[in-house]
Design an enzyme around this catalytic site. Structure first.
Site, PDB file in Angstrom:
ATOM      1  N   LYS A 549     -30.935  33.113  -9.089  1.00  0.00           N
ATOM      2  CA  LYS A 549     -32.431  33.516  -7.545  1.00  0.00           C
ATOM      3  C   LYS A 549     -32.966  32.389  -7.922  1.00  0.00           C
ATOM      4  CE  LYS A 549     -31.057  37.867  -6.245  1.00  0.00           C
ATOM      5  NZ  LYS A 549     -31.601  39.205  -6.564  1.00  0.00           N
ATOM      6  N   ARG A 589     -25.086  41.175 -12.177  1.00  0.00           N
ATOM      7  CA  ARG A 589     -24.304  40.352 -10.729  1.00  0.00           C
ATOM      8  C   ARG A 589     -24.671  38.885 -11.045  1.00  0.00           C
ATOM      9  NH1 ARG A 589     -25.347  39.301  -5.416  1.00  0.00           N
ATOM     10  NH2 ARG A 589     -24.039  40.562  -3.855  1.00  0.00           N
TER      11      ARG A 589
END
Length: 617
Positions: A549, A589
């Protein structure tokens, strides 16, 4: 204590409540008197003193002699005026047997029994207020060998105040019988369900011993009063770690209430037991019955567990970090859009690669939820994910590595299709907010699947505008808002805390700086859930998704402020993951599964060392 020759006095010290209890067999009200010093408060539970065996001492003081007798009507009216129309009871729940007599139960069926019991409690007029974590425990205090392990938990239930605690017990015995238990069998052997009243707000101290033989004096008693023994607080709480641990979950942020004349309340009793558990927790939790070096999973005395595979064992998650591998079958996901959506065989090969690299969960998503992404219809998402889910679920159904398959969706219709195919976990980034049919679909899956409850503020089109938090309070605010979502929508929809995982939602309605602060203060999410009286939800498995991210990449930029490519953020993502795992997360994740699987092993090794040295948290 009573002058009547047929009355007997039984005295015992209950140190944990810091009081002295006198059980009185009242046969003649005019014969009741007190000998000795002290200030003793007595409440006679029998209406008009017609029933024997039921009297409790509420409080003992060292002062001049004084006795206060309360009739049932006066005490109940006083209690009702302060507590309204409802009262609470704390109930322990356990199961280690399938419905079919003599067959061992796997955790899936035991876990289903818990949820059937919750439904039946609600049908009989109880409201579910709070649930503790689920624990797997070795059978104790029994002469019956080779029993299956128990699942244990506890809950706080609300009921109409006019119900006595004995009436509550009767309803629970009805439930046990309906679910297949012989309620008169007390051999402490395997059982399909076990419901025990631990504490009562309305009647904080009471004991009832049913008459051993029918008589004319017992003709007015209810069927439950004739058959069942009852003691509140339950007499063996202190001896049972599998009861103390759930009580502590339910009372984590409670403190003693010292107001008023009578301090013996359900809340104070539970708080006392929670404090006792805190003294024992480091010694007992996840401790094996033999040396750590020789111990296997079967040797663990007590550990929290959560739903993982739909038809296999619930799994422990504390100190056992799991990696969720990302498999996007989309054309536009921010990292790997268009790579694995070309065919089912391509997606299946990627799933096998993720499993080989160490993924315990394969997360299949059919649409992008990155900020600003356009929404895809439920029908289009089903067309993308259904064939892939069918292939992956079939491939890993009997895999010895026990690989779980999750579906990343916020649509109720997708959940229904995925449930029919056989997925194990529902990963919902919306918290149930983006589709009105979502929570109902999750609540009604064929078996109680794991449900990832995520934090967000608005859909991808608007979430970036909602990233406003008090400075220094991002994690606390996230916890407050997850608690609100759970208490307002998730639990009332029929989804228990026992099923929930929590996800603080990195990148969802949070700036890059706020994501870093959230990572730094991640433990505050759990603390906030506990403060909001969410019970076991504060201890639920925490999944974090930070892989590749933007906020991770921006921690790597140099003075030239050159953007770091997504596939060059994996090492930094793994570094962020290890920080999260050391601050309360249980699963990560990831896109680069091999790298994250390695750091998960490091986190597990540190957790194991803490358990061995007695510094378990």
């Amino acid at each position: 204590m009573c002058s009547d020759s047929n009355s007997k006095r039984l005295y015992r010290r209950t140190a944990e409540w810091a009081l002295e209890t006198f059980w009185i067999n009242v046969t003649n009200s005019s014969s009741l008197f007190i000998r000795g010093g002290g200030d003793i408060f007595i409440r006679i539970e029998s209406k008009n003193m017609r029933r024997a065996h039921r009297a409790v001492t509420l409080k003992y003081f060292s002062s001049s002699l004084r006795v206060r007798l309360f009739s049932s009507s006066s005490s109940e009216s006083s209690s009702s005026s302060t507590s309204g129309k409802f009262a609470d009871v704390c109930v322990a729940i356990g199961s280690n047997l399938d419905v079919r007599e003599g067959e061992d139960a796997d955790s899936s069926s035991r876990f289903q029994h818990f949820h059937v019991a919750l439904r039946l409690l609600q049908e009989r007029g109880f409201e579910i207020k709070k649930l503790a974590s689920v624990y797997e425990t070795k059978p104790v205090d029994t002469l019956i060998e080779n029993q299956p392990k128990f699942l244990n938990s506890a809950c706080v239930l609300r009921h109409p105040r006019e119900w006595s605690v004995l009436e509550c017990l009767g309803k629970m015995k009805d439930i046990e019988r309906e679910m297949g238990r012989d309620v008169y069998n007390t051999d402490k052997g395997p059982r399909v369900i076990d419901l025990d009243i631990l504490f009562s707000e309305k009647e904080p101290m009471v004991r009832y011993d049913p008459p051993p033989f029918p008589s004319s004096s017992s003709s007015s008693l209810s069927s439950y009063e004739k058959k069942f023994w009852l003691e509140v607080p339950h007499g063996r709480i202190k001896e049972r770690a599998f009861v103390l641990a759930p009580i502590a979950d339910l009372t984590e942020k409670m403190s003693f209430d010292k107001s008023g004349d009578v301090s013996i309340t359900m809340a104070n009793q539970m708080t006392a037991m929670a404090r006792l558990w805190k003294e024992e927790e480091r010694r007992i939790m996840q401790t094996p019955t033999k040396n750590f070096e020789e111990a296997s999973e079967d040797d663990i005395l007590l550990q929290r567990v959560a739903p993982f595979k739909r038809n296999m064992r619930l799994e422990p998650y504390e100190g056992r970090a799991k990696v969720m591998g990302v498999l996007n079958v989309t054309p536009d996901s921010f990292s790997d859009g268009g790579v694995f959506n070309t065919s089912v065989s391509t997606a299946l090969r990627r799933a096998e690669q993720l499993a080989d690299e160490g993924s315990r969960i394969i997360d299949v998503g059919g649409q992008s939820t990155r900020p600003g992404a356009s929404r895809v219809s439920a029908a289009d998402e089903i067309a993308r994910v259904a064939p892939v889910l069918e292939a992956i679920c079939e491939r890993f159904k009997n895999d010895p590595r026990n690989i779980a398959v999750s579906v990343d969706t916020f649509y109720g219709e997708v959940v229904k299709v995925a449930d029919a195919i056989g997925v194990d976990i529902i990963n919902d980034v919306s918290g149930g907010d983006w589709d009105e049919g979502m929570l109902s679909a999750v609540a009604n899956t064929k078996v109680p699947l794991g449900y990832v409850l995520s934090h967000q503020r608005g859909n991808p089109q608007v979430m970036s505008k909602n990233a406003s938090y008090p400075v220094g309070s991002v994690a606390k605010t996230v916890g407050d808002e997850i608690a609100s979502q759970y208490l307002r929508k998730v639990l009332p929809s029929g989804i228990s805390a026992w099923r929930c995982w929590i996800d603080p939602g990195f990148g969802f309605a949070k700036s890059e700086e706020q994501c870093v602060e959230l990572l730094s203060d991640l433990k505050d999410v759990r603390a906030s859930l506990a403060k909001n009286e969410c019970g076991g939800l504060a201890k639920a498995p925490m999944l974090v998704g930070m892989s590749r991210k933007r906020f991770v990449g921006n921690m790597l930029v140099d003075e030239k402020r050159k953007d770091v490519p997504k596939d060059a953020r994996d090492v930094a993502s793994a570094a962020a993951a290890i920080v999260a795992l050391m601050n309360g997360a249980n699963a990560v994740r990831a896109h680069d599964v091999k790298l994250h699987a390695d750091i998960a092993k490091v986190a597990d090794a540190v957790a194991a060392s803490k358990r061995k040295t007695g510094s378990y948290e």
